[in-house]
Design a protein around this motif. Structure first.
Motif, PDB file in Angstrom:
ATOM      1  N   GLU A  47       0.825  -1.201   0.000  1.00 22.85           N
ATOM      2  CA  GLU A  47       0.000   0.000   0.000  1.00 22.85           C
ATOM      3  C   GLU A  47       0.865   1.259   0.000  1.00 22.85           C
ATOM      4  O   GLU A  47       0.524   2.257  -0.644  1.00 22.85           O
ATOM      5  N   GLN A  48       2.000   1.218   0.698  1.00 24.18           N
ATOM      6  CA  GLN A  48       2.927   2.355   0.667  1.00 24.18           C
ATOM      7  C   GLN A  48       3.478   2.557  -0.738  1.00 24.18           C
ATOM      8  O   GLN A  48       3.602   3.690  -1.215  1.00 24.18           O
ATOM      9  N   ALA A  51       0.736   4.037  -2.850  1.00 23.84           N
ATOM     10  CA  ALA A  51       0.530   5.443  -2.504  1.00 23.84           C
ATOM     11  C   ALA A  51       1.630   6.317  -3.109  1.00 23.84           C
ATOM     12  O   ALA A  51       1.354   7.394  -3.663  1.00 23.84           O
ATOM     13  N   TYR A  54       1.088   6.479  -6.928  1.00 23.87           N
ATOM     14  CA  TYR A  54      -0.088   7.273  -7.283  1.00 23.87           C
ATOM     15  C   TYR A  54       0.199   8.752  -7.069  1.00 23.87           C
ATOM     16  O   TYR A  54      -0.114   9.591  -7.921  1.00 23.87           O
ATOM     17  N   ALA A  80      -0.882  11.116  -1.078  1.00 25.24           N
ATOM     18  CA  ALA A  80      -1.786   9.994  -1.338  1.00 25.24           C
ATOM     19  C   ALA A  80      -1.847   9.102  -0.108  1.00 25.24           C
ATOM     20  O   ALA A  80      -0.815   8.792   0.493  1.00 25.24           O
ATOM     21  N   GLU A  81      -3.049   8.721   0.249  1.00 25.16           N
ATOM     22  CA  GLU A  81      -3.276   7.749   1.318  1.00 25.16           C
ATOM     23  C   GLU A  81      -3.986   6.559   0.700  1.00 25.16           C
ATOM     24  O   GLU A  81      -4.985   6.732   0.009  1.00 25.16           O
ATOM     25  N   VAL A  82      -3.470   5.367   0.937  1.00 24.60           N
ATOM     26  CA  VAL A  82      -4.090   4.150   0.434  1.00 24.60           C
ATOM     27  C   VAL A  82      -4.487   3.302   1.632  1.00 24.60           C
ATOM     28  O   VAL A  82      -3.650   2.956   2.460  1.00 24.60           O
ATOM     29  N   VAL A  96      -8.562   5.200  -1.721  1.00 23.25           N
ATOM     30  CA  VAL A  96      -7.512   6.175  -2.009  1.00 23.25           C
ATOM     31  C   VAL A  96      -8.028   7.566  -1.669  1.00 23.25           C
ATOM     32  O   VAL A  96      -9.153   7.916  -2.010  1.00 23.25           O
TER      33      VAL A  96
END
Length: 141
Positions: A47-48, A51, A54, A80-82, A96
């Motif tokens: 996920e990092q 993020a 993105y 960006a936060e995922v 997101v």
């Protein structure tokens, strides 16, 4: 679509508690399940990486549309936060949130630029309709 570039990466080990490496060796890292998901959390996680990719991709798209509009996006930042969690169907889904700071752009123009960037960005095009996405625009103006 004419492919201009292809990135290639390999995952080994135990998936989220494993290792990833791009074919050219530029990216090579250990992975760990986040503490929030019961893991050690002492390494990067998918996920990092998503993020980071993105945020960078959306920022590039923003700069492209700003250049076309002759808008000054000096000092712009994209965060960006995922998020990841159960999807209710036995699997997992992502969320997101993109926060776009455009300190030197009037609010109405900033909102237009972000909307246009959302149409240009390959990550946005890939996730549209598949990932719940929130766009937030911050300006000083």
């Amino acid at each position: 679509m004419q492919v201009l570039y292809t990135a290639s990466a390999q995952a080994t080990g135990d998936g989220r508690d494993g290792h990833v490496r791009t074919s050219d060796g530029v990216v090579e890292l250990d992975l760990a399940v986040p503490k929030e998901m019961g893991g050690a959390g002492d390494a990067a996680n998918p996920e990092q990486l998503f993020a980071a990719g993105y945020a960078a991709c959306f920022h590039s798209a923003l700069r492209v549309v700003a250049r076309r509009a002759k808008a000054d996006v000096t000092g712009s930042v994209v965060d960006a936060e995922v998020g990841i969690g159960p999807n209710g169907s036995g699997g997992f889904g992502l969320t997101v949130t993109l926060v776009v700071d455009l300190p030197s752009v009037e609010r109405s123009v900033a909102e237009q630029l972000v909307e246009q960037a959302e149409q240009v960005c390959p990550y946005s095009n890939a996730t549209r309709g598949n990932v719940a996405t929130t766009l937030t625009v911050r300006t000083a103006a």
